[in-house]
Design a protein around this motif. Sequence first.
Motif, PDB file in Angstrom:
ATOM      1  N   MET A 120       0.835  -1.207   0.000  1.00  0.00           N
ATOM      2  CA  MET A 120       0.000   0.000   0.000  1.00  0.00           C
ATOM      3  C   MET A 120       0.870   1.258   0.000  1.00  0.00           C
ATOM      4  N   ARG A 121       1.984   1.230   0.748  1.00  0.00           N
ATOM      5  CA  ARG A 121       2.877   2.385   0.767  1.00  0.00           C
ATOM      6  C   ARG A 121       3.466   2.628  -0.615  1.00  0.00           C
ATOM      7  N   LYS A 122       3.840   1.562  -1.296  1.00  0.00           N
ATOM      8  CA  LYS A 122       4.387   1.678  -2.645  1.00  0.00           C
ATOM      9  C   LYS A 122       3.337   2.256  -3.594  1.00  0.00           C
ATOM     10  N   GLU A 123       2.098   1.764  -3.501  1.00  0.00           N
ATOM     11  CA  GLU A 123       1.023   2.287  -4.347  1.00  0.00           C
ATOM     12  C   GLU A 123       0.796   3.773  -4.060  1.00  0.00           C
ATOM     13  N   PHE A 124       0.818   4.146  -2.778  1.00  0.00           N
ATOM     14  CA  PHE A 124       0.615   5.547  -2.429  1.00  0.00           C
ATOM     15  C   PHE A 124       1.749   6.412  -2.951  1.00  0.00           C
ATOM     16  N   ASP A 125       2.994   5.939  -2.820  1.00  0.00           N
ATOM     17  CA  ASP A 125       4.138   6.690  -3.357  1.00  0.00           C
ATOM     18  C   ASP A 125       3.992   6.871  -4.864  1.00  0.00           C
ATOM     19  N   ASP A 126       3.561   5.820  -5.565  1.00  0.00           N
ATOM     20  CA  ASP A 126       3.347   5.922  -7.014  1.00  0.00           C
ATOM     21  C   ASP A 126       2.242   6.927  -7.323  1.00  0.00           C
ATOM     22  N   HIS A 127       1.175   6.885  -6.531  1.00  0.00           N
ATOM     23  CA  HIS A 127       0.058   7.822  -6.725  1.00  0.00           C
ATOM     24  C   HIS A 127       0.527   9.264  -6.533  1.00  0.00           C
ATOM     25  N   MET A 128       1.301   9.502  -5.477  1.00  0.00           N
ATOM     26  CA  MET A 128       1.799  10.854  -5.223  1.00  0.00           C
ATOM     27  C   MET A 128       2.741  11.301  -6.340  1.00  0.00           C
ATOM     28  N   HIS A 129       3.536  10.400  -6.854  1.00  0.00           N
ATOM     29  CA  HIS A 129       4.417  10.732  -7.971  1.00  0.00           C
ATOM     30  C   HIS A 129       3.585  11.131  -9.184  1.00  0.00           C
ATOM     31  N   ASP A 130       2.511  10.375  -9.454  1.00  0.00           N
ATOM     32  CA  ASP A 130       1.637  10.705 -10.586  1.00  0.00           C
ATOM     33  C   ASP A 130       0.969  12.058 -10.391  1.00  0.00           C
ATOM     34  N   LEU A 131       0.545  12.355  -9.148  1.00  0.00           N
ATOM     35  CA  LEU A 131      -0.077  13.656  -8.873  1.00  0.00           C
ATOM     36  C   LEU A 131       0.911  14.798  -9.088  1.00  0.00           C
ATOM     37  N   ARG A 132       2.154  14.610  -8.606  1.00  0.00           N
ATOM     38  CA  ARG A 132       3.165  15.648  -8.805  1.00  0.00           C
ATOM     39  C   ARG A 132       3.453  15.842 -10.284  1.00  0.00           C
ATOM     40  N   ARG A 133       3.491  14.739 -11.011  1.00  0.00           N
ATOM     41  CA  ARG A 133       3.735  14.801 -12.460  1.00  0.00           C
ATOM     42  C   ARG A 133       2.592  15.554 -13.155  1.00  0.00           C
ATOM     43  N   ALA A 134       1.349  15.256 -12.777  1.00  0.00           N
ATOM     44  CA  ALA A 134       0.198  15.940 -13.382  1.00  0.00           C
ATOM     45  C   ALA A 134       0.218  17.431 -13.044  1.00  0.00           C
ATOM     46  N   LYS A 135       0.582  17.761 -11.800  1.00  0.00           N
ATOM     47  CA  LYS A 135       0.665  19.168 -11.403  1.00  0.00           C
ATOM     48  C   LYS A 135       1.743  19.881 -12.208  1.00  0.00           C
ATOM     49  N   ASP A 136       2.893  19.242 -12.353  1.00  0.00           N
ATOM     50  CA  ASP A 136       3.972  19.827 -13.154  1.00  0.00           C
ATOM     51  C   ASP A 136       3.524  20.030 -14.599  1.00  0.00           C
ATOM     52  N   GLN A 137       2.794  19.052 -15.148  1.00  0.00           N
ATOM     53  CA  GLN A 137       2.324  19.165 -16.526  1.00  0.00           C
ATOM     54  C   GLN A 137       1.328  20.323 -16.659  1.00  0.00           C
ATOM     55  N   ASP A 138       0.423  20.469 -15.680  1.00  0.00           N
ATOM     56  CA  ASP A 138      -0.530  21.589 -15.696  1.00  0.00           C
ATOM     57  C   ASP A 138       0.186  22.926 -15.650  1.00  0.00           C
ATOM     58  N   GLU A 139       1.185  23.034 -14.782  1.00  0.00           N
ATOM     59  CA  GLU A 139       1.924  24.286 -14.678  1.00  0.00           C
ATOM     60  C   GLU A 139       2.667  24.588 -15.974  1.00  0.00           C
ATOM     61  N   PHE A 140       3.245  23.576 -16.584  1.00  0.00           N
ATOM     62  CA  PHE A 140       3.949  23.769 -17.846  1.00  0.00           C
ATOM     63  C   PHE A 140       2.970  24.179 -18.949  1.00  0.00           C
ATOM     64  N   ASP A 141       1.811  23.532 -19.018  1.00  0.00           N
ATOM     65  CA  ASP A 141       0.809  23.878 -20.029  1.00  0.00           C
ATOM     66  C   ASP A 141       0.341  25.320 -19.848  1.00  0.00           C
ATOM     67  N   ARG A 142       0.127  25.734 -18.593  1.00  0.00           N
ATOM     68  CA  ARG A 142      -0.281  27.108 -18.317  1.00  0.00           C
ATOM     69  C   ARG A 142       0.803  28.085 -18.775  1.00  0.00           C
ATOM     70  N   PHE A 143       2.054  27.771 -18.491  1.00  0.00           N
ATOM     71  CA  PHE A 143       3.174  28.604 -18.929  1.00  0.00           C
ATOM     72  C   PHE A 143       3.183  28.740 -20.445  1.00  0.00           C
ATOM     73  N   MET A 144       3.024  27.612 -21.139  1.00  0.00           N
ATOM     74  CA  MET A 144       3.064  27.650 -22.601  1.00  0.00           C
ATOM     75  C   MET A 144       1.884  28.457 -23.157  1.00  0.00           C
ATOM     76  N   ARG A 145       0.691  28.331 -22.557  1.00  0.00           N
ATOM     77  CA  ARG A 145      -0.464  29.133 -23.008  1.00  0.00           C
ATOM     78  C   ARG A 145      -0.193  30.622 -22.818  1.00  0.00           C
ATOM     79  N   ASN A 146       0.324  30.973 -21.623  1.00  0.00           N
ATOM     80  CA  ASN A 146       0.628  32.380 -21.348  1.00  0.00           C
ATOM     81  C   ASN A 146       1.697  32.901 -22.303  1.00  0.00           C
TER      82      ASN A 146
END
Length: 137
Positions: free
Chosen positions: A97-123
Amino acid sequence: MNVNAIKPSWNPLSIALMVLGFVVFWPLGLAMLAYILWGDNMTGWKRDAKCQWDRSNLKNAMDGMQAAAGSGNAAFDDYREKELNRIEEERKKLDSMRKEFDDHMHDLRRAKDQDEFDRFMRNRHNRASGPSAGEAI
C-alpha cells in the motif's frame, strides 16, 4: 556551517566542495558530483534503505526469539507461528500500500507539473500572439 546550505544543486558552495573533494581524494569529489546530480532522488533511496534495514533487523530478532523462546507446548508454538506469519503478511500488505501511495503521489506531482507547464506555454503563446508593445491598442 548550515547543513541546509549544501543542497544538491550547482551553487558556489557545492561546486567548491566538489573541487576540494577532487583535490583531496578523488572519490570524495566524485561523491559530491553524484550528490549534486542525483541528490534530490536520494530521499527515496534513504527511506527505502532504512525500511530494508529495519525489516532485516526485525526479522533477525524474530528468528532469534523463535529459536530461543520455544515454549515446550507444541499447540502454543504452532499458534505463535501462525500469528507471526499473519503479521508478516499484514506487513507485506502495508508495504504494498505504501508503494502504491508513493506511485500515486508521484503521478499527482507529475500531473501538477504538466498543468503548470501547459499554463506557462499558453501564457507565453498569448503574449507572443498579442499586440506588440509598439502598437496602439
